[in-house]
Structure formats: structure tokens, C-alpha cells
Scaffold this motif. Sequence first.
Motif, PDB file in Angstrom:
ATOM      1  N   PHE A 153       0.813  -1.210   0.000  1.00 48.50           N
ATOM      2  CA  PHE A 153       0.000   0.000   0.000  1.00 48.50           C
ATOM      3  C   PHE A 153       0.852   1.268   0.000  1.00 48.50           C
ATOM      4  O   PHE A 153       0.399   2.313  -0.459  1.00 48.50           O
ATOM      5  CB  PHE A 153      -0.985  -0.015   1.169  1.00 48.50           C
ATOM      6  N   LEU A 169      -5.369   4.052   6.222  1.00 48.02           N
ATOM      7  CA  LEU A 169      -6.748   3.713   5.862  1.00 48.02           C
ATOM      8  C   LEU A 169      -6.818   2.380   5.129  1.00 48.02           C
ATOM      9  O   LEU A 169      -7.746   1.613   5.294  1.00 48.02           O
ATOM     10  CB  LEU A 169      -7.351   4.792   4.951  1.00 48.02           C
ATOM     11  N   LEU A 170      -5.826   2.131   4.283  1.00 46.56           N
ATOM     12  CA  LEU A 170      -5.815   0.870   3.537  1.00 46.56           C
ATOM     13  C   LEU A 170      -5.228  -0.265   4.366  1.00 46.56           C
ATOM     14  O   LEU A 170      -5.721  -1.386   4.353  1.00 46.56           O
ATOM     15  CB  LEU A 170      -4.982   1.025   2.258  1.00 46.56           C
ATOM     16  N   PRO A 173      -7.272  -1.891   8.184  1.00 48.16           N
ATOM     17  CA  PRO A 173      -8.364  -2.885   8.136  1.00 48.16           C
ATOM     18  C   PRO A 173      -7.881  -4.271   7.715  1.00 48.16           C
ATOM     19  O   PRO A 173      -8.314  -5.271   8.274  1.00 48.16           O
ATOM     20  CB  PRO A 173      -9.330  -2.315   7.095  1.00 48.16           C
ATOM     21  N   ILE A 174      -6.978  -4.310   6.746  1.00 49.77           N
ATOM     22  CA  ILE A 174      -6.487  -5.611   6.283  1.00 49.77           C
ATOM     23  C   ILE A 174      -5.612  -6.256   7.352  1.00 49.77           C
ATOM     24  O   ILE A 174      -5.551  -7.474   7.484  1.00 49.77           O
ATOM     25  CB  ILE A 174      -5.664  -5.459   4.978  1.00 49.77           C
ATOM     26  N   PHE A 175      -4.928  -5.432   8.115  1.00 49.88           N
ATOM     27  CA  PHE A 175      -3.975  -5.957   9.096  1.00 49.88           C
ATOM     28  C   PHE A 175      -4.683  -6.496  10.341  1.00 49.88           C
ATOM     29  O   PHE A 175      -4.085  -7.251  11.111  1.00 49.88           O
ATOM     30  CB  PHE A 175      -2.978  -4.850   9.467  1.00 49.88           C
ATOM     31  N   ILE A 176      -5.949  -6.136  10.568  1.00 51.94           N
ATOM     32  CA  ILE A 176      -6.629  -6.488  11.821  1.00 51.94           C
ATOM     33  C   ILE A 176      -6.473  -7.963  12.241  1.00 51.94           C
ATOM     34  O   ILE A 176      -6.071  -8.222  13.373  1.00 51.94           O
ATOM     35  CB  ILE A 176      -8.121  -6.070  11.795  1.00 51.94           C
ATOM     36  N   PRO A 177      -6.748  -8.947  11.354  1.00 55.24           N
ATOM     37  CA  PRO A 177      -6.603 -10.328  11.833  1.00 55.24           C
ATOM     38  C   PRO A 177      -5.193 -10.648  12.333  1.00 55.24           C
ATOM     39  O   PRO A 177      -5.036 -11.282  13.384  1.00 55.24           O
ATOM     40  CB  PRO A 177      -6.945 -11.182  10.611  1.00 55.24           C
ATOM     41  N   PHE A 205      -1.380 -16.108   7.189  1.00 49.63           N
ATOM     42  CA  PHE A 205      -1.564 -14.721   6.752  1.00 49.63           C
ATOM     43  C   PHE A 205      -0.337 -14.230   5.993  1.00 49.63           C
ATOM     44  O   PHE A 205      -0.428 -13.722   4.877  1.00 49.63           O
ATOM     45  CB  PHE A 205      -1.821 -13.850   7.988  1.00 49.63           C
ATOM     46  N   TYR A 209      -0.255 -13.571   1.919  1.00 51.25           N
ATOM     47  CA  TYR A 209      -0.116 -12.196   1.446  1.00 51.25           C
ATOM     48  C   TYR A 209       1.215 -11.937   0.752  1.00 51.25           C
ATOM     49  O   TYR A 209       1.277 -11.137  -0.176  1.00 51.25           O
ATOM     50  CB  TYR A 209      -0.379 -11.197   2.572  1.00 51.25           C
TER      51      TYR A 209
ATOM     52  N   ASN C 156      -8.789 -11.519   2.685  1.00 52.18           N
ATOM     53  CA  ASN C 156      -8.720 -11.341   4.129  1.00 52.18           C
ATOM     54  C   ASN C 156      -9.880 -12.009   4.859  1.00 52.18           C
ATOM     55  O   ASN C 156      -9.773 -12.291   6.056  1.00 52.18           O
ATOM     56  CB  ASN C 156      -8.707  -9.838   4.433  1.00 52.18           C
ATOM     57  N   PHE C 159      -9.250 -15.044   7.034  1.00 52.73           N
ATOM     58  CA  PHE C 159      -8.413 -14.693   8.186  1.00 52.73           C
ATOM     59  C   PHE C 159      -9.233 -13.979   9.258  1.00 52.73           C
ATOM     60  O   PHE C 159      -9.104 -14.278  10.441  1.00 52.73           O
ATOM     61  CB  PHE C 159      -7.239 -13.801   7.759  1.00 52.73           C
TER      62      PHE C 159
END
Lengths: 223, 235, 225
Positions: A153, A169-170, A173-177, A205, A209, C156, C159
Motif C-alpha cells: 500500500f 486507511l488501507l 483494516p487488512i492488518f486487523i486479523p 496470513f 499475502y 482477508n 483470516f
Amino acid sequence: MPLFFTQTLAILQKDLKTEWRTRERLSAMAFFAFLIVIIFNFIYEPGSPIIKTVAPGIFWIATAFAGLLGLSRSFAIEKQNDCLMGLRLTPADPGAIFLGKMLGNTLTMLILQALILPILVIFLNLQIAQALPHLILPILLGTLGLATIGTLFSAMSLNTRLREAFLPLLTLPIFIPALLAAIESFRAVLEGSEITDWLVLSSAFVALYIAACLLLFEYVLED
Amino acid sequence: MNTAIDIQNTTRRFGHITALQDINLTVPTGCIFTLFGPNGAGKTTLLRLIATLSKPSSGDIWISGIDTRRNPHEIRKNIGYISHQTMLYDDLTARENLAFYGRMYGLQNLNTRIEKVLLTVGLKNRQRDRIHKYSRGMKQRLAIARAILHHPSILLLDEPFTGLDTSAQSTLSNIITTLKAEGRTIFLVTHDLARGLALADRFGILFQGQLVHEASAKDFSESDLQTLYENKTTR
Amino acid sequence: MHQKPYILPFIFGILALICLTIAPYLVFMYAGIEKEMGLAQKIFYYHVPSAFSMFLGSFLCFIFSIFYLWKRDKNCDLWAACSAEVSLLFGTLVLITGAIWAKPIWGAWWVWDAQLTLTLILWLILAAYHMLHTYLEDAVQSARFRAVLGIIGFLNVPFIHYATKLWRTHHPEVVRGEEISLPPDMKIVFFFCVITFFALFFALLFKRVSLAKAQNELESLKAEI
């Protein structure tokens, strides 16, 4: 050595060398992380026992926010003098560029964490000496996860208006888990309980990714 | 004669805007081609297409007989690009900058090659300095070293004279002539009519995304070009 | 030339309208009242189908994003963006109905139930996707970046699902909704509601796509002038 890894290594060494010479990025990140730890401390009563349960969270919030600060600079360096164009002129694999950048960011954040941990120990009176060896793997995985998404990002937000505001912002949210896994496994290690489930989650994860970013980075660099 | 750059019916659009329209142009190997045109004519867009940095919306571009769509990586090994941006890292030394790019190109015998290009651009005695101390002219010379490091047979120059003082400009002109003598093809983009014409074997004029004129630069005087340029670039 | 895009939203629109008129009758008259939760359980018929529609939208966005990067067809980007937008709308419905449901049952507007947390995080990703659009200037680049985010974001979901589940089982103090096996009357009504919401989803999606196409056409006409 295959060309892919020569290129990855060239990028990584170049980034670490420039970072070491200026230390701009790391010092800003470390100071910001320090501030976060101090400010979080004011939320609770002084000496409150709850601090121990939230310490892993504070550690990761400091890492993530200060890390994002550094990540936003990651591709800004390449924008100076249009170096990114120079990179794209070479026959380098976009995946190699991504991997080199990502590893550089990971190492920077690991150094940052090595600075945050003692701050936590001192200011929150956290005892982590025995837990330390068990903390290494979950921290490493969490950092790799953050660096992977953040690097992707960071390259994307380069061409947006509000560059710095846009990256979190990007990324978040994706990093939360992965963040959840990182915080929970940190806490579990302190309590001496099992963390295998969380490790499985964060390794999956990271693996998925990294693979996705190696494939997709080409489309981010393209013009 | 061999063709270094072969552009056929090439159009490039950005969203709803057409930056280049139906360009047809061939540049023979070993030739210096100068492209003139006012700002926003699409000169840089054309260079970026040749350098495989972006893809044409329609049409084909062949570089030394290789299709840019098919094999951009092969073409990149053969292209050197100099713009008014140096594409160099200010916090690295001259030598480190070249070593970095050399590894990205996967060059063999990198050290001897770096010595040689540093000698060519006359920066050998300053190679261990970090380049943020360099003057604009020195940076531009290092940018040339970066661009010729991997023995490209085609050099693309995008406004290379911009921001240079007169002495640095003539140094650059000399280097360009030397590179031509080595048999390289040079594609130069500039709006400096005098200097561009003096170097050129052939020239073209780009206006509003269209190639409005293309001719041999032989027997062409600067004042002729001035008149022609003004005729072609007004509507 | 515009025949097809206008007919599909019309058909699905009519279908959705009919279903939406019948659905309340079925929900309140036909289906029985759940013993423990009482009337509050009725919102389940809107809450869960909305969630299904949201996931359908995100999945479509994922598929269209892959196709965009592969084929570079502008229409794929358009469909991906529109699916995400409609998905965001249904996500908002899920969150609102979830809060309305939670208040009488658990006594709080928001409990960190695993499913709802999953919805919330997905909603955040969709919102970020939507914002990406507004922050980018170059149309082609913005389409590419959107597609990348569409893929990364959807990957995601497993996950988040796994993480929220693990997270909730580690903190069992909050009351969790146990798995309900529905009696037949409730099951029929539930399936009817799912069909209703899918019809509504496609009606909105087709409508949104034809609107976006018209917008594009307007832009290119403007550029010509």
C-alpha cells in the motif's frame, strides 16, 4: 545466485545503507512509538494492574502506528529524483523489488520493536525476561504481516493525494486479523498459555499475502 | 539498414485524453534522432512507450526487432534512459549508485565496468562522495554513467540539457557524440532547437500528439528549422 | 444499445418489489414467534439475508477484480466497483439490524460477536475501497489499484473469520448467540427472504452499473467537446 535474489538483495542493502546513513526514518519512528507508549499510560490509573493485560496491545499499537509512519516514507525515497522510474527501467522482477523493500521495512520495524520493548519494561514495569524467547516468533510473524501489506500500500499511496493519510486507511483494516493474532499471542505468552492457533493464523496470513503481493506488485508499479 | 526503433500506428490514451495519435516512425541503428515539440505535445509519453514503461493503447512498437508487448524485459537490457531527473539516490556515493543499478541489471564484472564508465564521464576522483554534495552538472554526468552502465544500444534522452550551465551542456553534447561514434542509437527529446539540430542526423516535430514533420537534418539551417517549427506548431 | 442494461434492473426491481411486499406478511403472520427471543428475533429475516448479499457483493468484486487485471476490460472494473458499493450498502444494513437485534437480546447495541465483528471489519475494508476511488486522479491507475485492493481485501475474509472466532472463544464471558436450528415454517420464510434480498441486490447492482456506464459516456462526451 539467481538474478531474482541478487535484485532483492541489492534493494535490501541499498535501503538499509541509506537508512543507516540518515537514520531519519528510524529516529522519527522510535520517537513516535515512545510517545504512544507514554500517552497510553495516561489512560489508566498509575500503577493499575490492568496495565499488564493491555501492555501487549500498547506494544502493537506503537509498532503499527510508528511502523506506518516509516512505511509511508518507504516509497517516498524512491520518488525522489524519480528513482522508481530508474528501477522500472531495469529488467528487475517487480516481485524482487517488492521483496527487497518488504524485508527492509521488516528489519526497520524489528529494530523499532527492540527499542519499544525496553521502554515497556521500564515505564509499565512489565516482566518479560523469561517470556522473551517465546515472544520472538509471534512478533516476527506479526511484523512480516504488517510489512507485507504496508509495503504494497505504500507503493500504491505514492500517487494519491493525501499520501500519508491514505496508507493507514488501507493497511489497518487488512492488518486487523494479524494484529489480533499478534496481540493475543503476546498476552498468551505472558500468561504462559498455548499460542499454536494464533501462530498458524499469522503464518498463513504472512504466506498468503507475500504470495499475493509478489503476483500483484507488477500492477502497482505499472504506469 | 537495421532499424533500432520501429513505431507503427501507435496511439496512447489516458482515460478520455489522447496523448499520442497514430504515430509512425522508424529510427535506423546508429542514428541520432531529435524530437522537437512544445510542452505537452506528448514527447515524454512517446519516450516512455519506447522504454516499455507504459504500453500503447493501440499499435505496435519494435525495438531492435523485439516486440515491446511480448518481451519488455529483453528490451530494457538494451535501453538507457536519461531525463532531467537523475534517478539516483542522494545518500549513496557515486560508486554505490552504479553498483546498485549494475546488480539490478545483473551485470558481470561489475567493478571494472563501473571504473570504465566513471572514467568516461570524468567522475573517477569523486566516486566515493555521497552525491547530495554533487553539483547539478556532476549529477547529470553520473546519470549518464547510470544510463550507459549496461551497454545499451539505444539511448533515450529526455530534455537532458535542462538546468545545466553552458559548460555542462557542451560536456553532455560531447558525450552524446562519443556515444554515437560507438555505434549507439540516440533518441533525443528537447525544445532547444539549436543544440538539438546540431546533434541530429534526423529530426521530427511532435505537436498535440501527432508527428507533424519528419526529415533529415542534413543541410538544414537553424533559421530554417525555426520557421518550420513555428509553422508546424501553431494552429 | 441501452436496451439490455435497462431491462435487467427493471426485471429484478419488479421482482424485489413484489418479494419485499410479501416478505413482511410472511415474517410477521406466517412464521411463528421464537420462544426465547420473542418478536426481536424477526429482524433475523432481514439481518442474515443482508449479510449474505454483502458477502455476495464482496465475492463478485473479488472475481471482477481478477478479471480486470487479467483482461484489462474497463467493464470488469466498473462491475467490481459497483458490486463493492452495493455490498457496502448491505453491510451497513447488517450492522444496523445487528445493533437493533442486540439491544433487546443482550442489552447492548454492540456486543463483539464473532460474526458481527467479521462484518464490521469487512465493512471497513469496503469503505477503504470506496475511498481509494475518490483519492486517485488517474482513471486507469485507479482502476488497477482498486482491483488490487479488491483481491487483497477479499482474501482477508477467511483470516478475519478465523481470527474473530479464536478471539471470541478466548474471551467467553460475553453471551453468544447459540446455533439455532429453525423449525420448518421459519426456514421457508428465511429462504424467501434470502431470495428477496438477492433480488434486491441484483436490482441495485444492475441499476448502479447502468448509471456508472451513463456517467462514463458523459465523461467521454465532455472530453470530446
